[in-house]
Scaffold this motif. Sequence first.
Motif, PDB file in Angstrom:
ATOM      1  N   ALA A  44       3.700 -11.909   2.632  1.00  0.00           N
ATOM      2  CA  ALA A  44       3.789 -11.280   3.953  1.00  0.00           C
ATOM      3  C   ALA A  44       2.426 -10.814   4.436  1.00  0.00           C
ATOM      4  N   TRP A  45       2.250 -10.846   5.753  1.00  0.00           N
ATOM      5  CA  TRP A  45       1.042 -10.320   6.383  1.00  0.00           C
ATOM      6  C   TRP A  45       1.263  -8.844   6.687  1.00  0.00           C
ATOM      7  N   LEU A  46       0.192  -8.078   6.575  1.00  0.00           N
ATOM      8  CA  LEU A  46       0.209  -6.671   6.985  1.00  0.00           C
ATOM      9  C   LEU A  46      -1.028  -6.393   7.820  1.00  0.00           C
ATOM     10  N   PRO A  47      -0.923  -5.524   8.790  1.00  0.00           N
ATOM     11  CA  PRO A  47      -2.121  -5.130   9.536  1.00  0.00           C
ATOM     12  C   PRO A  47      -3.152  -4.524   8.592  1.00  0.00           C
ATOM     13  N   SER A  48      -4.409  -4.822   8.821  1.00  0.00           N
ATOM     14  CA  SER A  48      -5.447  -4.214   7.991  1.00  0.00           C
ATOM     15  C   SER A  48      -5.385  -2.696   8.104  1.00  0.00           C
ATOM     16  N   ALA A  49      -5.068  -2.194   9.303  1.00  0.00           N
ATOM     17  CA  ALA A  49      -4.962  -0.746   9.470  1.00  0.00           C
ATOM     18  C   ALA A  49      -3.798  -0.175   8.680  1.00  0.00           C
ATOM     19  N   ALA A  50      -2.729  -0.961   8.522  1.00  0.00           N
ATOM     20  CA  ALA A  50      -1.595  -0.505   7.726  1.00  0.00           C
ATOM     21  C   ALA A  50      -1.966  -0.427   6.247  1.00  0.00           C
ATOM     22  N   ILE A  51      -2.744  -1.417   5.792  1.00  0.00           N
ATOM     23  CA  ILE A  51      -3.210  -1.380   4.404  1.00  0.00           C
ATOM     24  C   ILE A  51      -4.045  -0.132   4.173  1.00  0.00           C
ATOM     25  N   VAL A  52      -4.952   0.146   5.101  1.00  0.00           N
ATOM     26  CA  VAL A  52      -5.797   1.333   4.990  1.00  0.00           C
ATOM     27  C   VAL A  52      -4.938   2.599   4.965  1.00  0.00           C
ATOM     28  N   ALA A  53      -3.922   2.655   5.814  1.00  0.00           N
ATOM     29  CA  ALA A  53      -3.062   3.831   5.877  1.00  0.00           C
ATOM     30  C   ALA A  53      -2.277   4.022   4.583  1.00  0.00           C
ATOM     31  N   LEU A  54      -1.767   2.936   4.017  1.00  0.00           N
ATOM     32  CA  LEU A  54      -1.023   3.029   2.760  1.00  0.00           C
ATOM     33  C   LEU A  54      -1.921   3.489   1.622  1.00  0.00           C
ATOM     34  N   LEU A  55      -3.142   2.966   1.579  1.00  0.00           N
ATOM     35  CA  LEU A  55      -4.071   3.387   0.537  1.00  0.00           C
ATOM     36  C   LEU A  55      -4.520   4.831   0.751  1.00  0.00           C
ATOM     37  N   ALA A  56      -4.633   5.252   2.017  1.00  0.00           N
ATOM     38  CA  ALA A  56      -5.003   6.637   2.301  1.00  0.00           C
ATOM     39  C   ALA A  56      -3.960   7.595   1.752  1.00  0.00           C
ATOM     40  N   GLU A  57      -2.681   7.203   1.806  1.00  0.00           N
ATOM     41  CA  GLU A  57      -1.622   8.049   1.247  1.00  0.00           C
ATOM     42  C   GLU A  57      -1.764   8.201  -0.264  1.00  0.00           C
ATOM     43  N   ALA A  58      -2.455   7.239  -0.885  1.00  0.00           N
ATOM     44  CA  ALA A  58      -2.688   7.301  -2.330  1.00  0.00           C
ATOM     45  C   ALA A  58      -4.034   7.927  -2.668  1.00  0.00           C
ATOM     46  N   GLY A  59      -4.740   8.445  -1.641  1.00  0.00           N
ATOM     47  CA  GLY A  59      -5.993   9.153  -1.889  1.00  0.00           C
ATOM     48  C   GLY A  59      -7.246   8.321  -1.751  1.00  0.00           C
ATOM     49  N   VAL A  60      -7.138   7.088  -1.250  1.00  0.00           N
ATOM     50  CA  VAL A  60      -8.304   6.240  -1.052  1.00  0.00           C
ATOM     51  C   VAL A  60      -8.838   6.482   0.358  1.00  0.00           C
ATOM     52  N   SER A  61     -10.133   6.728   0.486  1.00  0.00           N
ATOM     53  CA  SER A  61     -10.722   6.973   1.799  1.00  0.00           C
ATOM     54  C   SER A  61     -10.628   5.723   2.668  1.00  0.00           C
ATOM     55  N   HIS A  62     -10.738   5.904   3.981  1.00  0.00           N
ATOM     56  CA  HIS A  62     -10.705   4.767   4.891  1.00  0.00           C
ATOM     57  C   HIS A  62     -11.838   3.796   4.576  1.00  0.00           C
ATOM     58  N   ALA A  63     -13.024   4.327   4.344  1.00  0.00           N
ATOM     59  CA  ALA A  63     -14.161   3.458   4.022  1.00  0.00           C
ATOM     60  C   ALA A  63     -13.922   2.718   2.713  1.00  0.00           C
ATOM     61  N   GLY A  64     -13.387   3.431   1.724  1.00  0.00           N
ATOM     62  CA  GLY A  64     -13.116   2.797   0.440  1.00  0.00           C
ATOM     63  C   GLY A  64     -12.063   1.704   0.548  1.00  0.00           C
ATOM     64  N   ALA A  65     -11.037   1.951   1.367  1.00  0.00           N
ATOM     65  CA  ALA A  65      -9.985   0.955   1.549  1.00  0.00           C
ATOM     66  C   ALA A  65     -10.526  -0.303   2.214  1.00  0.00           C
ATOM     67  N   ARG A  66     -11.362  -0.124   3.239  1.00  0.00           N
ATOM     68  CA  ARG A  66     -11.905  -1.285   3.943  1.00  0.00           C
ATOM     69  C   ARG A  66     -12.869  -2.068   3.042  1.00  0.00           C
ATOM     70  N   THR A  67     -13.619  -1.350   2.216  1.00  0.00           N
ATOM     71  CA  THR A  67     -14.495  -2.032   1.264  1.00  0.00           C
ATOM     72  C   THR A  67     -13.676  -2.836   0.266  1.00  0.00           C
ATOM     73  N   THR A  68     -12.567  -2.256  -0.204  1.00  0.00           N
ATOM     74  CA  THR A  68     -11.687  -2.951  -1.141  1.00  0.00           C
ATOM     75  C   THR A  68     -11.143  -4.230  -0.535  1.00  0.00           C
ATOM     76  N   ILE A  69     -10.672  -4.166   0.703  1.00  0.00           N
ATOM     77  CA  ILE A  69     -10.142  -5.344   1.376  1.00  0.00           C
ATOM     78  C   ILE A  69     -11.213  -6.431   1.476  1.00  0.00           C
ATOM     79  N   SER A  70     -12.419  -6.048   1.879  1.00  0.00           N
ATOM     80  CA  SER A  70     -13.513  -7.022   2.027  1.00  0.00           C
ATOM     81  C   SER A  70     -13.847  -7.689   0.699  1.00  0.00           C
ATOM     82  N   ARG A  71     -13.899  -6.898  -0.363  1.00  0.00           N
ATOM     83  CA  ARG A  71     -14.236  -7.464  -1.669  1.00  0.00           C
ATOM     84  C   ARG A  71     -13.166  -8.434  -2.145  1.00  0.00           C
ATOM     85  N   LEU A  72     -11.911  -8.070  -1.962  1.00  0.00           N
ATOM     86  CA  LEU A  72     -10.831  -8.948  -2.397  1.00  0.00           C
ATOM     87  C   LEU A  72     -10.824 -10.249  -1.593  1.00  0.00           C
ATOM     88  N   ALA A  73     -11.178 -10.162  -0.328  1.00  0.00           N
ATOM     89  CA  ALA A  73     -11.254 -11.374   0.499  1.00  0.00           C
ATOM     90  C   ALA A  73     -12.397 -12.271   0.032  1.00  0.00           C
TER      91      ALA A  73
END
Length: 350
Positions: A44-73
């Motif tokens: 399934a596809w998810l909005p990148s902003a939704a991924i960031v929001a879900l990770l933020a609920e787990a304590g990951v900063s917005h910057a950290g979440a976006r960096t994680t997405i970029s690295r995995l890509a």
Amino acid sequence: MTSPYDIEEIFPDDSVRLPRRQSGNSPQGLTVTLLADYTLRARAWLPSAAIVALLAEAGVSHAGARTTISRLARRGVLEGSRQGRNSSYRLTTAAALNLAAGGRFIVAAGAVDEPWDEQWTLIAFSLPQDEVAQRRELRSRLRWLGCAPLYDGLWISPHDVTDKTRAQLAELAFGAMTVFRARHVDLDTSTGRHPIDAWDTAAIAGHYEAFIRRWRPVLPDIRASRITGLEAVRARTEVMDTYRRMPILDPRLPLRLLPSAWPREPARDLFTAVYDGLAGPAEDHVRAVASRFTTEPLTDVRAHTVADILVGLQGAWESGTESGTESVSQSVSQSVSARGSVAGSKRSKD
């Protein structure tokens, strides 16, 4: 089978020197456990902003979440799509296949005590001391294959060598490895070492017991539907993130060699009860978060059960495996051990 997780998360004190271990769960490891639980079956596809929001609920900063997405890509775990300022991500086919196989490995390991022929697989190798990277890779792969060091340069497993395992070992042997099957001969002396001593069974039992102590008190609340929303997602992520280490710590060691009342089966039953029991409310919360960032239907965002994992999560996307799957899978397992799975929606806002 290559696990989708990093070995240093399970053997942080192993002689294998791997990237610096962070306190708590790494953002990439957390992303795998969190998002693979709800997007793997349909990629399934998810909005990148939704991924960031879900990770933020787990304590990951917005910057950290976006960096994680970029690295995995960049590492071939994710594929993205952008329309104007809207971006989305999903698992690549190669990463999804890797993770589906890893999921089956995790949940099947404690299902039954397989018959054992009392034969051990012994892997002897010799590498020059200056071949540090090769030593690291070899020992890490041996750990994932369920082996343990009986002596320096001699690793063992109670399981036979499959064709796939043989091919993996051949890639790592560098012409300095011997593999054979043998039966243990007990010398009945104080200096003899039994093969099972390659594993710290007391420590493994301690991990199981800690898992049971942590999760058994939660069952009444799950059965009474008192755990919902964000709390359900957090608990379901935590129970998977903890339990996935068990099959590597205890790689289906024969019960006849272990202390009585070995806690493998009770731990697996408890994991199944928690993981499956929280599937509904956790799925509802993930969809609710994602719906804030897209108008597209989220029917492909689904929580799977342990039974689903055992049957196989790959769907129609499996037949469409793109060329280069093997090279991507190898890159995933070596760079991040395929530990990340983030998916994205066709229309989303950053």
